[in-house]
Design a protein around this motif. Structure first.
Motif, PDB file in Angstrom:
ATOM      1  N   TYR A 179       0.841  -1.189   0.000  1.00  0.00           N
ATOM      2  CA  TYR A 179       0.000   0.000   0.000  1.00  0.00           C
ATOM      3  C   TYR A 179       0.880   1.244   0.000  1.00  0.00           C
ATOM      4  CZ  TYR A 179      -4.113  -2.875   1.005  1.00  0.00           C
ATOM      5  OH  TYR A 179      -5.135  -3.795   0.919  1.00  0.00           O
ATOM      6  N   ASP A 180       0.289   2.363  -0.373  1.00  0.00           N
ATOM      7  CA  ASP A 180       1.065   3.604  -0.391  1.00  0.00           C
ATOM      8  C   ASP A 180       1.218   4.222   0.993  1.00  0.00           C
ATOM      9  OD1 ASP A 180      -1.494   4.507  -0.009  1.00  0.00           O
ATOM     10  OD2 ASP A 180      -1.572   5.746  -1.816  1.00  0.00           O
ATOM     11  N   GLY A 181       0.627   3.596   2.000  1.00  0.00           N
ATOM     12  CA  GLY A 181       0.737   3.999   3.395  1.00  0.00           C
ATOM     13  C   GLY A 181       0.365   2.819   4.264  1.00  0.00           C
ATOM     14  N   PRO A 182       0.368   2.965   5.589  1.00  0.00           N
ATOM     15  CA  PRO A 182      -0.031   1.866   6.456  1.00  0.00           C
ATOM     16  C   PRO A 182      -1.415   1.340   6.069  1.00  0.00           C
ATOM     17  CG  PRO A 182       0.881   3.671   7.738  1.00  0.00           C
ATOM     18  CD  PRO A 182       0.741   4.183   6.340  1.00  0.00           C
ATOM     19  N   PRO A 183      -1.567   0.026   5.844  1.00  0.00           N
ATOM     20  CA  PRO A 183      -2.855  -0.522   5.419  1.00  0.00           C
ATOM     21  C   PRO A 183      -3.992  -0.211   6.385  1.00  0.00           C
ATOM     22  CG  PRO A 183      -1.122  -2.143   5.158  1.00  0.00           C
ATOM     23  CD  PRO A 183      -0.522  -0.998   5.905  1.00  0.00           C
ATOM     24  N   SER A 184      -3.661  -0.034   7.678  1.00  0.00           N
ATOM     25  CA  SER A 184      -4.693   0.250   8.676  1.00  0.00           C
ATOM     26  C   SER A 184      -5.179   1.692   8.628  1.00  0.00           C
ATOM     27  CB  SER A 184      -4.150  -0.057  10.080  1.00  0.00           C
ATOM     28  OG  SER A 184      -2.985   0.716  10.339  1.00  0.00           O
ATOM     29  N   ARG A 185      -4.445   2.548   7.924  1.00  0.00           N
ATOM     30  CA  ARG A 185      -4.817   3.958   7.875  1.00  0.00           C
ATOM     31  C   ARG A 185      -5.856   4.209   6.787  1.00  0.00           C
ATOM     32  NH1 ARG A 185       0.123   7.737   6.992  1.00  0.00           N
ATOM     33  NH2 ARG A 185      -0.205   7.223   4.786  1.00  0.00           N
ATOM     34  N   SER A 186      -6.869   4.919   7.151  1.00  0.00           N
ATOM     35  CA  SER A 186      -7.933   5.243   6.197  1.00  0.00           C
ATOM     36  C   SER A 186      -7.358   6.015   5.019  1.00  0.00           C
ATOM     37  CB  SER A 186      -9.015   6.082   6.892  1.00  0.00           C
ATOM     38  OG  SER A 186     -10.019   6.467   5.972  1.00  0.00           O
ATOM     39  N   GLY A 187      -7.741   5.600   3.819  1.00  0.00           N
ATOM     40  CA  GLY A 187      -7.271   6.280   2.621  1.00  0.00           C
ATOM     41  C   GLY A 187      -6.051   5.659   1.983  1.00  0.00           C
ATOM     42  N   SER A 188      -5.394   4.703   2.676  1.00  0.00           N
ATOM     43  CA  SER A 188      -4.247   4.030   2.067  1.00  0.00           C
ATOM     44  C   SER A 188      -4.722   3.216   0.868  1.00  0.00           C
ATOM     45  CB  SER A 188      -3.553   3.115   3.078  1.00  0.00           C
ATOM     46  OG  SER A 188      -2.903   3.866   4.073  1.00  0.00           O
ATOM     47  N   ARG A 189      -3.962   3.255  -0.201  1.00  0.00           N
ATOM     48  CA  ARG A 189      -4.384   2.661  -1.467  1.00  0.00           C
ATOM     49  C   ARG A 189      -3.471   1.495  -1.850  1.00  0.00           C
ATOM     50  NH1 ARG A 189      -2.664   3.871  -6.653  1.00  0.00           N
ATOM     51  NH2 ARG A 189      -1.308   5.487  -5.757  1.00  0.00           N
ATOM     52  N   ARG A 190      -4.108   0.398  -2.271  1.00  0.00           N
ATOM     53  CA  ARG A 190      -3.334  -0.748  -2.741  1.00  0.00           C
ATOM     54  C   ARG A 190      -2.631  -0.388  -4.041  1.00  0.00           C
ATOM     55  NH1 ARG A 190      -4.152  -5.590  -6.319  1.00  0.00           N
ATOM     56  NH2 ARG A 190      -6.165  -4.737  -6.971  1.00  0.00           N
ATOM     57  N   LEU A 191      -1.362  -0.760  -4.125  1.00  0.00           N
ATOM     58  CA  LEU A 191      -0.601  -0.561  -5.352  1.00  0.00           C
ATOM     59  C   LEU A 191      -0.652  -1.873  -6.131  1.00  0.00           C
ATOM     60  CD1 LEU A 191       2.449   1.368  -3.860  1.00  0.00           C
ATOM     61  CD2 LEU A 191       0.397   2.321  -4.946  1.00  0.00           C
ATOM     62  N   ALA A 192      -1.454  -1.910  -7.174  1.00  0.00           N
ATOM     63  CA  ALA A 192      -1.668  -3.150  -7.922  1.00  0.00           C
ATOM     64  C   ALA A 192      -0.447  -3.537  -8.741  1.00  0.00           C
ATOM     65  CB  ALA A 192      -2.882  -3.016  -8.829  1.00  0.00           C
ATOM     66  N   GLU A 193       0.315  -2.541  -9.208  1.00  0.00           N
ATOM     67  CA  GLU A 193       1.482  -2.821 -10.041  1.00  0.00           C
ATOM     68  C   GLU A 193       2.633  -1.892  -9.689  1.00  0.00           C
ATOM     69  OE1 GLU A 193       0.850  -2.923 -14.275  1.00  0.00           O
ATOM     70  OE2 GLU A 193      -1.292  -3.297 -13.990  1.00  0.00           O
ATOM     71  N   ILE A 194       3.833  -2.439  -9.772  1.00  0.00           N
ATOM     72  CA  ILE A 194       5.049  -1.650  -9.635  1.00  0.00           C
ATOM     73  C   ILE A 194       5.902  -1.936 -10.862  1.00  0.00           C
ATOM     74  CG2 ILE A 194       7.139  -1.231  -8.292  1.00  0.00           C
ATOM     75  CD1 ILE A 194       4.645  -0.309  -6.860  1.00  0.00           C
ATOM     76  N   ARG A 195       6.121  -0.895 -11.668  1.00  0.00           N
ATOM     77  CA  ARG A 195       6.885  -1.065 -12.898  1.00  0.00           C
ATOM     78  C   ARG A 195       8.358  -0.695 -12.730  1.00  0.00           C
ATOM     79  NH1 ARG A 195       3.813  -1.970 -17.353  1.00  0.00           N
ATOM     80  NH2 ARG A 195       1.554  -1.774 -17.067  1.00  0.00           N
ATOM     81  N   GLY A 196       8.658   0.078 -11.697  1.00  0.00           N
ATOM     82  CA  GLY A 196      10.039   0.486 -11.471  1.00  0.00           C
ATOM     83  C   GLY A 196      10.145   1.310 -10.210  1.00  0.00           C
ATOM     84  N   PRO A 197      11.357   1.745  -9.845  1.00  0.00           N
ATOM     85  CA  PRO A 197      11.582   2.510  -8.613  1.00  0.00           C
ATOM     86  C   PRO A 197      10.731   3.775  -8.518  1.00  0.00           C
ATOM     87  CG  PRO A 197      13.668   1.813  -9.560  1.00  0.00           C
ATOM     88  CD  PRO A 197      12.616   1.488 -10.572  1.00  0.00           C
ATOM     89  N   GLU A 198      10.419   4.365  -9.655  1.00  0.00           N
ATOM     90  CA  GLU A 198       9.626   5.600  -9.637  1.00  0.00           C
ATOM     91  C   GLU A 198       8.237   5.376  -9.051  1.00  0.00           C
ATOM     92  OE1 GLU A 198       9.048   3.436 -13.471  1.00  0.00           O
ATOM     93  OE2 GLU A 198      10.786   4.092 -12.305  1.00  0.00           O
TER      94      GLU A 198
END
Length: 372
Positions: A179-198
């Motif tokens: 996730y882009d933040g702690p999964p327990s925190r409201s508003g954290s979003r799952r990152l479905a794909e990672i294509r590179g460091p960016e």
């Protein structure tokens, strides 16, 4: 994309301690059986599988009457000694329900650091797969001494995936995705794909694992980076989603493989070794090593630190101490001070032809500047 997972003919699956044990430290039979149900179905469909399984120390807590993971190394090793037998016995019994046999392979970081051991591990794993066995790989915690950790087996799993030329790596834990933040925190979003460091810029990575493990999201992302850098796609998800992940479903986080496929030697040197010492270089030597991919000569080294032998990995550092590369040194630490700042021709004339060579050949150097 994710069809690379579903169509893979050789897959490494890593599962963490928290996905296999109860909070009290005993093996959770139902969890093990549920995982084996999924893996056995894939194996019987023709896929070669290697399971990298944590859980030995955690499995030893209950039998030893320990309330929590011990802090001292000796007790951790004792727990691993007891727990490894419990863990493999459980896997043996569970896979036997499908008439599948397992083989135990215990590795240490040293096995990955030393090329002869590395080659032996590769041959053993490949032969087990040829024989239809499901290898159960774990770090050999009973003898590991570097704070007992390879990296919660995440890094080990990535290196094993490269070692056997796997088509995919699946990392299973108690978290269903990155996730882009702690999964327990409201508003954290799952990152479905990672294509590179960016795609990881600004992402908060948790550093701590569960009470019975040692890893966290940091080690899993590092493992994904190693595997994808070697051309192996990675899925990170919860153990409960193992079947969907292996089927190529949109669960967890999918890490796209990179375009570069480094040789085993350089990947091993970069990720499976620890510098046994340090060589400090002047700016000219850093430029020659990093920008021009040259060998390291004595003239470019200003000082030497540590106690190492010829053939050991050493870190190459810039004038301000930042590690920029790692290489296999051709001389013992005690020999090097007398060589510094001198040309190889001068050394050869004075000390003999065996000294008319580089400290580290360019084929034995991997650049680490991007990792710092």
């Amino acid at each position: 994309m994710r069809e690379q997972i579903s169509s893979a003919s050789k897959v490494v699956v890593k599962v963490g301690s928290s996905s296999l044990t109860t909070p009290q430290g005993t093996i959770d039979v139902d969890r093990v059986d549920a995982l084996v149900d999924v893996l056995a179905a894939r194996r019987r469909a023709g896929t070669h599988l290697v399971l990298v399984s944590s859980g030995a120390i955690a499995a030893g807590l209950g039998p030893l009457g320990l309330p929590a993971r011990p802090r001292d190394l000796a007790t951790q090793q004792a727990a691993a000694s007891v727990g490894q037998g419990v863990l493999v016995a459980r896997y043996t019994s569970s896979f036997a329900r499908y008439s599948l046999r397992v083989g135990q392979v215990l590795l240490t970081a040293d096995d990955m650091m030393r090329r002869a051991h590395h080659a032996n591990a590769q041959r053993t794993l490949n032969r087990l797969l040829e024989l239809g066995i499901v290898p159960i790989v774990n770090e050999n915690d009973t003898v590991a001494t570097d704070e007992i950790r390879f990296g919660d087996n995440d890094r080990l799993a990535a290196l094993v995936a490269h070692l056997i030329h796997a088509d995919a790596l699946v990392l299973l834990s108690d978290v269903d995705a990155l996730y882009d933040g702690p999964p327990s925190r409201s508003g954290s979003r799952r990152l479905a794909e990672i294509r590179g460091p960016e795609d990881l810029v600004g992402v908060e990575l948790g550093k701590n694992g569960a009470a019975v493990g040692t890893g966290g999201m940091v080690t899993k992302v590092q493992a994904a980076r190693i595997a994808t850098g070697a051309g192996v796609p990675v899925v990170l998800t919860a153990a409960a989603h193992a079947a969907q992940a292996l089927a190529g479903a949109d669960v967890g986080t999918y890490f796209h493989p990179g375009g570069r496929h480094p040789g085993t030697r350089l990947l091993w040197l970069a990720h499976a070794t620890t510098g046994r010492g340090r060589l400090l270089l002047d700016d000219g030597a850093v430029e020659a090593i990093v920008a021009r991919r040259k060998s390291l000569l004595p003239a470019g080294v200003t000082s030497v630190e540590g106690d190492f032998a010829a053939g050991d990995p050493v870190d190459l550092c810039g004038p301000r101490g930042a590690v920029v590369a790692r290489g296999l040194v051709n001389f013992d630490a005690g020999e090097i001070p007398g060589l510094l700042g001198r040309s190889t021709r001068e050394l050869g004339n004075e000390l003999g032809p065996e000294y008319e060579r580089e400290l580290i050949h360019r084929d034995d150097i991997v650049i680490l500047e991007a990792h710092n």
